[in-house]
Design an enzyme around this catalytic site. Sequence first.
Site, PDB file in Angstrom:
ATOM      1  N   GLU A  44      25.983  38.664  31.473  1.00 39.30           N
ATOM      2  CA  GLU A  44      26.258  38.119  32.801  1.00 39.30           C
ATOM      3  C   GLU A  44      25.681  39.043  33.879  1.00 39.30           C
ATOM      4  O   GLU A  44      26.335  39.408  34.858  1.00 39.30           O
ATOM      5  CB  GLU A  44      27.754  37.887  33.017  1.00 39.30           C
ATOM      6  CG  GLU A  44      28.056  36.931  34.172  1.00 39.30           C
ATOM      7  CD  GLU A  44      29.533  36.749  34.400  1.00 39.30           C
ATOM      8  OE1 GLU A  44      30.047  35.662  34.084  1.00 39.30           O
ATOM      9  OE2 GLU A  44      30.195  37.684  34.914  1.00 39.30           O
ATOM     10  N   GLU A  73      33.856  44.539  42.721  1.00 42.10           N
ATOM     11  CA  GLU A  73      33.000  44.008  41.667  1.00 42.10           C
ATOM     12  C   GLU A  73      31.524  43.984  42.046  1.00 42.10           C
ATOM     13  O   GLU A  73      30.651  44.214  41.195  1.00 42.10           O
ATOM     14  CB  GLU A  73      33.470  42.597  41.279  1.00 42.10           C
ATOM     15  CG  GLU A  73      34.778  42.568  40.523  1.00 42.10           C
ATOM     16  CD  GLU A  73      36.007  42.591  41.411  1.00 42.10           C
ATOM     17  OE1 GLU A  73      37.138  42.556  40.876  1.00 42.10           O
ATOM     18  OE2 GLU A  73      35.851  42.649  42.656  1.00 42.10           O
ATOM     19  N   ARG A 100      41.118  40.910  45.271  1.00 40.37           N
ATOM     20  CA  ARG A 100      41.593  41.990  46.128  1.00 40.37           C
ATOM     21  C   ARG A 100      41.246  41.757  47.593  1.00 40.37           C
ATOM     22  O   ARG A 100      42.030  42.082  48.486  1.00 40.37           O
ATOM     23  CB  ARG A 100      41.004  43.328  45.665  1.00 40.37           C
ATOM     24  CG  ARG A 100      41.547  43.851  44.354  1.00 40.37           C
ATOM     25  CD  ARG A 100      40.823  45.113  43.934  1.00 40.37           C
ATOM     26  NE  ARG A 100      41.282  45.633  42.656  1.00 40.37           N
ATOM     27  CZ  ARG A 100      42.247  46.530  42.500  1.00 40.37           C
ATOM     28  NH1 ARG A 100      42.853  47.020  43.566  1.00 40.37           N
ATOM     29  NH2 ARG A 100      42.610  46.946  41.317  1.00 40.37           N
ATOM     30  N   HIS A 154      49.266  35.258  39.312  1.00 39.05           N
ATOM     31  CA  HIS A 154      48.818  36.552  38.815  1.00 39.05           C
ATOM     32  C   HIS A 154      49.955  37.565  38.891  1.00 39.05           C
ATOM     33  O   HIS A 154      50.821  37.498  39.765  1.00 39.05           O
ATOM     34  CB  HIS A 154      47.620  37.032  39.637  1.00 39.05           C
ATOM     35  CG  HIS A 154      46.818  38.112  38.995  1.00 39.05           C
ATOM     36  ND1 HIS A 154      47.168  39.435  39.059  1.00 39.05           N
ATOM     37  CD2 HIS A 154      45.678  38.067  38.261  1.00 39.05           C
ATOM     38  CE1 HIS A 154      46.263  40.156  38.407  1.00 39.05           C
ATOM     39  NE2 HIS A 154      45.358  39.356  37.911  1.00 39.05           N
TER      40      HIS A 154
END
Length: 372
Positions: free
Chosen positions: A119, A133, A216, A246
């Site tokens: 990916e 990320e 986040r 979550h």
Amino acid sequence: MARKILTVFGTRPEAIKLFPLVHTLEGDARFVSRVCVTGQHRGMLDQVLQIAGVAPDHDLDVMQPDQSLDALTARLLTGIGQVLDAERPDWVVVQGDTATAMCGALAAYYRKIRVAHVEAGLRSGHIYHPWPEEANRKIIGTMAHLHCAPTDTAADALRGENVDPATIHVTGNTVIDALHWVTARIRERPEIAGGLAQWETRFAGRRIIGVTSHRRENFGEGMQAIAGAIRRIAARDDVALIFPVHLNPHVRQVMQAELAGLDNVALIEPLDYPHFARLLDIATLMLTDSGGVQEEAPALGKPVLVMRETTERPEGIAAGTARLVGTDAARIVAETCRLLDDADAYAAMARAHNPFGDGTSAQRIVDLLAAG
């Protein structure tokens, strides 16, 4: 001589996207397959390992309460380094954009071990969206020897960063392999995804909207706005929302405070992989800030409204399978209602071609590892 491949992952999404690769490696005599998990998502990771039948050779169990990103990074880097020193693999395989993936690549780089990035090439163009990320991906991209890009767009992004074109290969995304695998298992054994039956019965006659939210960058005002949008959508009498909440308290506290007690909103515990696949199957559409859902839901013909300001998966936007709606409550509500009330708008998204793969990505990657 068989090549030793060490696959490193630590979160539920990584496990989902890498178990098809682990299965393929284990069935190929050209390789010795070893697996290191970090436990970055403990409970949710273990669920996927059990369902997929993957037994890790190393488990670092790195998570601690309220651990900072830099403390997590330090534990990951040294822990994975010790595993590499013990295993001495020919390749290290990492996936995506997590701290585990970045530290796995960096630890391998320090030892001059080749890195395969599954990916590869996803870019939002904004270093804080998604955070952290986006930076993790870019760091891995500077060290990888094999870039397994899921799409032509991802491959083009790597070429635009002057990555050697000979190391870039479009493989599709292994998440589609995983989804095909688990949906076949559910057909064989419906009971493995039977835990949603109570909600399917309770919400019979309503259109189900699936919701996930955990990014986040949405903590705080963004999460409050998402909760407000869900409350307004729930005012309709023709829908029900199923929301696996979550575990992060920045998500859970907001959603419980805003949505608990609504008759047509099910705030449920995080789902294991078969149950999440079942949610995708029964949903009319998905509201999400997740990356993986942008790839998975279109494989089942379900439109995705992405509750983020940017996406590192622009292929879905371009193909029409997903639409960016940000975290503005009014826009989330308007776009949801448009899909619910306009059959043509819904059909245009539901029937759009999924650009993320055909279910044979793992074999393509394994063949590249054999040739490299």
